[in-house]
Scaffold this motif. Structure first.
Motif, PDB file in Angstrom:
ATOM      1  N   LYS A  52       0.807  -1.211   0.000  1.00 15.54           N
ATOM      2  CA  LYS A  52       0.000   0.000   0.000  1.00 15.54           C
ATOM      3  C   LYS A  52       0.846   1.270   0.000  1.00 15.54           C
ATOM      4  O   LYS A  52       0.426   2.304  -0.504  1.00 15.54           O
ATOM      5  N   SER A  53       2.003   1.194   0.607  1.00 13.79           N
ATOM      6  CA  SER A  53       2.851   2.377   0.732  1.00 13.79           C
ATOM      7  C   SER A  53       3.764   2.585  -0.473  1.00 13.79           C
ATOM      8  O   SER A  53       4.494   3.575  -0.538  1.00 13.79           O
ATOM      9  N   ALA A  54       3.743   1.656  -1.434  1.00 11.88           N
ATOM     10  CA  ALA A  54       4.662   1.728  -2.566  1.00 11.88           C
ATOM     11  C   ALA A  54       4.294   2.872  -3.508  1.00 11.88           C
ATOM     12  O   ALA A  54       3.137   3.289  -3.590  1.00 11.88           O
ATOM     13  N   LYS A  55       5.298   3.360  -4.217  1.00  9.46           N
ATOM     14  CA  LYS A  55       5.057   4.313  -5.298  1.00  9.46           C
ATOM     15  C   LYS A  55       4.659   3.506  -6.525  1.00  9.46           C
ATOM     16  O   LYS A  55       5.447   2.715  -7.055  1.00  9.46           O
ATOM     17  N   LEU A  56       3.418   3.691  -6.974  1.00 11.48           N
ATOM     18  CA  LEU A  56       2.848   2.825  -8.012  1.00 11.48           C
ATOM     19  C   LEU A  56       2.586   3.584  -9.306  1.00 11.48           C
ATOM     20  O   LEU A  56       2.197   4.759  -9.282  1.00 11.48           O
ATOM     21  N   PHE A  57       2.776   2.880 -10.407  1.00 14.43           N
ATOM     22  CA  PHE A  57       2.406   3.401 -11.722  1.00 14.43           C
ATOM     23  C   PHE A  57       1.328   2.483 -12.284  1.00 14.43           C
ATOM     24  O   PHE A  57       1.537   1.274 -12.408  1.00 14.43           O
ATOM     25  N   VAL A  58       0.175   3.040 -12.591  1.00 12.31           N
ATOM     26  CA  VAL A  58      -0.956   2.255 -13.102  1.00 12.31           C
ATOM     27  C   VAL A  58      -1.158   2.597 -14.573  1.00 12.31           C
ATOM     28  O   VAL A  58      -1.133   3.775 -14.959  1.00 12.31           O
ATOM     29  N   ALA A  59      -1.335   1.583 -15.405  1.00  9.43           N
ATOM     30  CA  ALA A  59      -1.507   1.777 -16.845  1.00  9.43           C
ATOM     31  C   ALA A  59      -2.503   0.762 -17.382  1.00  9.43           C
ATOM     32  O   ALA A  59      -2.951  -0.134 -16.677  1.00  9.43           O
ATOM     33  N   GLY A  60      -2.846   0.933 -18.670  1.00  7.71           N
ATOM     34  CA  GLY A  60      -3.736  -0.022 -19.334  1.00  7.71           C
ATOM     35  C   GLY A  60      -5.092   0.555 -19.646  1.00  7.71           C
ATOM     36  O   GLY A  60      -5.635   1.371 -18.900  1.00  7.71           O
ATOM     37  N   LYS A  61      -5.668   0.096 -20.735  1.00  7.52           N
ATOM     38  CA  LYS A  61      -6.926   0.662 -21.217  1.00  7.52           C
ATOM     39  C   LYS A  61      -8.111   0.356 -20.318  1.00  7.52           C
ATOM     40  O   LYS A  61      -9.146   1.020 -20.397  1.00  7.52           O
ATOM     41  N   SER A  62      -7.981  -0.645 -19.428  1.00 10.02           N
ATOM     42  CA  SER A  62      -9.100  -1.015 -18.561  1.00 10.02           C
ATOM     43  C   SER A  62      -8.912  -0.554 -17.119  1.00 10.02           C
ATOM     44  O   SER A  62      -9.738  -0.863 -16.269  1.00 10.02           O
ATOM     45  N   ALA A  63      -7.846   0.208 -16.852  1.00  5.00           N
ATOM     46  CA  ALA A  63      -7.592   0.637 -15.484  1.00  5.00           C
ATOM     47  C   ALA A  63      -8.631   1.646 -15.000  1.00  5.00           C
ATOM     48  O   ALA A  63      -8.999   1.650 -13.828  1.00  5.00           O
ATOM     49  N   ASP A  64      -9.077   2.504 -15.906  1.00  2.19           N
ATOM     50  CA  ASP A  64     -10.024   3.550 -15.521  1.00  2.19           C
ATOM     51  C   ASP A  64     -11.221   3.527 -16.454  1.00  2.19           C
ATOM     52  O   ASP A  64     -11.639   4.560 -16.981  1.00  2.19           O
ATOM     53  N   ASP A  65     -11.775   2.347 -16.675  1.00  4.05           N
ATOM     54  CA  ASP A  65     -12.871   2.175 -17.633  1.00  4.05           C
ATOM     55  C   ASP A  65     -13.908   1.221 -17.062  1.00  4.05           C
ATOM     56  O   ASP A  65     -13.727   0.008 -17.060  1.00  4.05           O
ATOM     57  N   ILE A  66     -14.990   1.773 -16.559  1.00  8.10           N
ATOM     58  CA  ILE A  66     -16.035   0.969 -15.924  1.00  8.10           C
ATOM     59  C   ILE A  66     -16.718   0.052 -16.933  1.00  8.10           C
ATOM     60  O   ILE A  66     -17.165  -1.047 -16.597  1.00  8.10           O
ATOM     61  N   GLY A  67     -16.776   0.482 -18.195  1.00 10.21           N
ATOM     62  CA  GLY A  67     -17.401  -0.354 -19.222  1.00 10.21           C
ATOM     63  C   GLY A  67     -16.599  -1.584 -19.538  1.00 10.21           C
ATOM     64  O   GLY A  67     -17.141  -2.693 -19.665  1.00 10.21           O
TER      65      GLY A  67
ATOM     66  N   SER B 180      -1.342  10.215  -3.614  1.00  7.67           N
ATOM     67  CA  SER B 180      -0.478  11.043  -4.452  1.00  7.67           C
ATOM     68  C   SER B 180       0.710  10.257  -4.997  1.00  7.67           C
ATOM     69  O   SER B 180       1.383  10.707  -5.926  1.00  7.67           O
ATOM     70  N   ARG B 181       0.967   9.079  -4.427  1.00  9.74           N
ATOM     71  CA  ARG B 181       2.064   8.234  -4.897  1.00  9.74           C
ATOM     72  C   ARG B 181       1.606   7.233  -5.965  1.00  9.74           C
ATOM     73  O   ARG B 181       2.358   6.344  -6.357  1.00  9.74           O
TER      74      ARG B 181
END
Length: 372
Positions: free
Chosen positions: A69-84, A119-120
């Motif tokens: 949980k405390s890690a600095k994370l990078f999130v990517a991918g077409k379905s990461a922020d897509d409810i559909g 923010s991380r």
């Protein structure tokens, strides 16, 4: 309207049922399987398993949570922020659709809400901007929505070009990559799998994307098992248990996290159940002239996890015609069902079930459950 068959899906299923695209409990093929969220959880049809390759397991025998949980994370991918995308077909409309088709929590929002410091957590759909300062990269990739014959893919079952390019950017950074696969079926990923630290097959989690972060961060351990055989290559289809084809993940496969220790302060007034104990409850689902359908629920009533079980009963002259979620043997007027590969492990208090159709009269048998 009669629905078309699904030639691209294989695996064991209950006789007489269709195989439409279903929402399944998350599972973990690259390393973890996904766990169930105790609040609102996705609709579940199968206990789909969290699959992981044996060589991906932790050296002590089980994988650990994918990210901290405390890690600095990078999130990517077409379905990461897509409810559909994470909801799939048959959502609002017949074919579903990408984008904000309905209310809910995307996987990205769930990760940010669960992280120690939001923010991380950095997000870019295509993986642009990642560098070696990140502790891990979470790639949410897979299929876009479809239903019925619109989902047929005659040119292969692999990831699309956008997903492959996103994963290549993440890999080039040298940051460990954790893949969350959003799909309605197993995909052809064997070529990419060695590049990933972990793979969480979450199938189609629906609107509650925060359930993904629960498993990524280790709030809930994976428990699912694969209800189908995961092909090593799409050219193997159809592929099933026992057909001699080398699968990427076999039918019934799945890993979980390191077990937690016992309660340090148990209630002395609570009686301690016997280890390795189980019960079986029989019920008639339906009946017709000359036959019936029944279901038997198995429950772990002991204090330790079961690694297997068997249920025996007197069929009283009836004969089992078909059976699912178990392995049947009959001898000396006694029917015995052992667990299948995917439902033999039961935590204390957990239940599973098997069903069957039979010729004859149902009656009121008293099945006996034995652990092991």
């Amino acid at each position: 309207m009669r629905r078309r068959p699904y030639p691209h899906r294989t695996g064991r299923r209950r006789p007489g049922t269709r195989t439409p695209r279903v929402r399944r409990r998350p599972s973990l093929p690259g390393r973890l399987p996904a766990g169930r969220r105790p609040r609102r959880r996705p609709d579940v049809t199968y206990d789909a398993g969290r699959q992981a390759r044996p060589d991906d397991a932790d050296r002590e025998g089980r994988p650990r949570p994918a990210v901290a949980k405390s890690a600095k994370l990078f999130v990517a991918g077409k379905s990461a922020d897509d409810i559909g995308n994470q909801s799939g077909g048959w959502t609002v409309g017949w074919q579903g659709g990408s984008g904000p088709v309905t209310d809910g929590t995307t996987v990205l929002r769930g990760i940010r809400a669960a992280a120690t410091d939001a923010s991380r957590v950095t997000y870019d759909r295509y993986g642009n901007g990642i560098d070696a300062s990140y502790g891990a990269a979470v790639a949410v990739v897979g299929e876009t929505p479809y239903a019925e014959g619109k989902g047929d893919r005659r040119n292969g079952m692999g990831l699309d070009q956008e997903d492959l390019q996103t994963l290549a950017r993440l890999k080039a950074s040298g940051v460990p990559v954790v893949v969350v696969l959003v799909s309605g079926r197993p995909l052809d990923i064997s070529a990419q799998l060695p590049d990933w630290k972990a793979l969480l097959a979450f199938w189609l989690p629906g609107t509650e994307g925060a359930g993904v972060s629960d498993v990524l961060f280790g709030e809930h351990a994976p428990t699912g098992k694969l209800p189908v055989t995961w092909m090593r290559s799409a050219s193997q289809q159809p592929i099933n248990e026992g057909d001699g084809k080398a699968a990427l993940f076999p039918y019934g496969y799945g890993l979980t996290y390191d077990a937690t220790g016992p309660d340090p302060d148990p209630d002395p007034e609570t009686p301690t159940p016997t280890q390795g104990a189980c019960t079986a409850q029989f019920r008639t689902v339906s009946s017709w002239q000359g036959g019936y359908q029944a279901e038997v629920t198995v429950k772990n009533t002991g204090s330790a996890a079961l690694t297997g079980w068997s249920v025996a009963w007197d069929p009283a002259g009836s004969t089992v015609a078909s059976l699912w979620n178990g392995l049947l043997t009959t001898a000396q007027d006694r029917a015995t069902v052992r667990n299948a590969a995917f439902n033999g492990s039961l935590l204390p208090g957990a239940t599973t079930s098997f069903g069957f159709t039979a010729n004859g009269t149902a009656g009121t048998p008293a099945p006996q459950c034995t652990s092991g």
